[in-house]
Design a protein around this motif. Structure first.
Motif, PDB file in Angstrom:
ATOM      1  N   CYS A  97      12.801 -45.030-119.972  1.00 55.94           N
ATOM      2  CA  CYS A  97      13.593 -44.795-118.766  1.00 55.94           C
ATOM      3  C   CYS A  97      12.703 -44.772-117.526  1.00 55.94           C
ATOM      4  N   LYS A 120       7.915 -35.740-124.550  1.00 62.24           N
ATOM      5  CA  LYS A 120       7.961 -34.436-125.183  1.00 62.24           C
ATOM      6  C   LYS A 120       6.744 -34.187-126.060  1.00 62.24           C
ATOM      7  N   ASP A 154      10.746 -39.399-118.860  1.00 64.43           N
ATOM      8  CA  ASP A 154      11.445 -39.080-120.094  1.00 64.43           C
ATOM      9  C   ASP A 154      12.941 -39.240-119.846  1.00 64.43           C
ATOM     10  N   CYS A 155      13.620 -39.921-120.742  1.00 60.39           N
ATOM     11  CA  CYS A 155      15.056 -40.145-120.559  1.00 60.39           C
ATOM     12  C   CYS A 155      15.841 -38.843-120.496  1.00 60.39           C
ATOM     13  N   ASN A 156      15.301 -37.798-121.109  1.00 57.00           N
ATOM     14  CA  ASN A 156      15.978 -36.506-121.126  1.00 57.00           C
ATOM     15  C   ASN A 156      15.267 -35.495-120.252  1.00 57.00           C
ATOM     16  N   SER A 157      14.589 -35.995-119.217  1.00 52.14           N
ATOM     17  CA  SER A 157      13.763 -35.112-118.407  1.00 52.14           C
ATOM     18  C   SER A 157      14.601 -34.057-117.698  1.00 52.14           C
ATOM     19  N   ASN A 158      14.168 -32.807-117.862  1.00 51.78           N
ATOM     20  CA  ASN A 158      14.798 -31.694-117.160  1.00 51.78           C
ATOM     21  C   ASN A 158      13.744 -30.846-116.479  1.00 51.78           C
TER      22      ASN A 158
END
Length: 284
Positions: free
Chosen positions: A183, A143, A195-199
Motif C-alpha cells: 500500500c 508489523k 502498512d495497509c493496516n497502518s494505525n
C-alpha cells in the motif's frame, strides 16, 4: 543477493530522490536553478558544515587537492568538474565515477554516504532509521519490522525515487531482501509506502491509503517558476491538473493524488497563462 552494480544504481536513485526534496530546503537557491557555479558554491557550504572526513576525502579524490576554506580561488578553477554532476541532476547524463557520485550525495546531504557506507554500514538504531526514511520520503511500517535481520532496500521513483536501508542493530549488510510493497499514501508532495493496516499516527491519515501502484508511486508534485524548463526538444517535461482553478504541476503522468483527475501534459498555453504571467506564483 543484490549486485554492486544494482547497489550503485540504487545509491544514485536515492541521491536523485533526495535532490528533489532538498530543492525546497535550506539551499534551494543553489538547486532549483542548477549551474556549475552554484554547485561549486554549494559544495563549499556543505564542506564548511561537514565534519565527515569521508566528504573531505571524496573532495580531494575528485578535485586533486584537499579542501580548505582558503582554497576558494583554487576551487573556482575547477568549476567545470561540476558539469557532470549538474547534468546528472538534470537527468541529461549518468554518473559513472563513484567519487563524483559521492560529491553529488554531499551536495544534497544524502546519507548514508559515501557509497561504501551505503552498502555496508548498518544503521545504529530505530530512531535513525525513521529519520532517514523521512528525509527521502519513504516510510516503512511493517508489523514484523523488528524481526528483520537483513537490510531492506526499497526503490521508489520521481521518474526515479529513492532508497532506504532498514538494518537491525549490529548486523552487517550482506543479504538484501526486496519486499513487495502493498500500500501507499500521498504525503505532502509524494507517495510513501505504508502498512495497509497502518494505525500509527494521525499525521499520515490525511489521505487515503491505497493499493501500491508502481507507476503512480513515481508521482511527485513540483513547484515551478518562470525560469523552469518546461519543454525539451519540443516535448513537455511536466504534467498538471487544475485545483480550484489553478494548475498543480507534477513530474510525470498519472492522476492527481487528491482529486483523482487525470493529469495532462503541460502546454505553452498553460505555461504562458499561469506561469509566465505570474498567475501561478500569486497562489503562494
Amino acid at each position: 543477493m543484490i549486485t554492486k552494480t544494482e547497489s550503485l544504481e540504487a545509491y544514485k536513485n536515492a541521491i536523485k530522490a533526495h535532490y528533489e526534496i532538498e530543492k525546497s530546503g535550506k539551499y534551494s537557491s543553489f538547486l532549483i536553478h542548477l549551474s556549475r557555479a552554484r554547485l561549486r558554491q554549494l559544495c563549499e557550504e556543505r564542506l564548511k558544515e561537514s565534519n565527515n572526513i569521508e566528504d573531505k576525502l571524496s573532495f580531494s579524490l575528485v578535485f586533486g587537492f584537499e579542501y580548505d576554506v582558503n582554497n576558494r580561488n583554487k576551487l573556482k578553477l575547477q568549476t567545470d568538474k561540476f558539469r557532470p554532476i549538474e547534468t546528472f541532476f538534470k537527468g541529461e547524463t549518468d554518473l559513472a565515477d563513484i567519487e563524483a557520485i559521492n560529491i553529488a550525495a554531499l551536495l544534497v546531504n544524502f546519507n548514508p554516504r559515501p557509497f561504501r557506507y551505503f552498502i555496508s554500514k548498518p544503521l545504529p538504531n530505530e530512531a535513525l532509521i525513521n529519520e532517514e526514511k523521512h528525509k527521502i520520503g519513504v516510510k516503512h511500517s511493517y508489523k514484523n519490522r523488528n524481526k528483520l535481520k537483513h537490510t531492506i532496500v526499497k526503490k521508489i521513483g520521481i521518474g526515479l525515487l529513492g532508497v532506504i536501508g532498514i538494518t537491525s542493530i549490529g548486523y552487517t549488510t550482506k543479504n538484501i531482501i526486496l519486499p513487495e510493497p502493498q500500500c501507499m499514501q500521498w504525503q505532502n508532495n509524494h507517495y510513501e509506502v505504508v502498512d495497509c493496516n497502518s494505525n500509527e499516527d494521525n499525521l499520515i491519515k490525511q489521505h487515503n491509503i491505497i493499493p501500491f501502484n508502481e507507476e503512480q508511486s513515481k508521482l511527485i508534485k513540483v513547484e515551478v517558476s518562470d525560469t523552469t524548463q518546461f519543454f525539451k526538444n519540443g516535448k513537455p517535461l511536466y504534467w498538471y491538473a487544475k485545483v480550484n482553478g489553478k494548475p498543480e504541476f507534477f513530474n510525470t503522468h498519472g492522476v492527481h493524488p487528491e482529486t483523482g483527475k487525470a493529469l495532462k501534459q503541460v502546454s505553452e498555453y498553460i505555461v504562458n497563462k499561469y506561469v509566465k504571467n505570474n498567475n501561478y506564483l500569486k497562489k503562494f
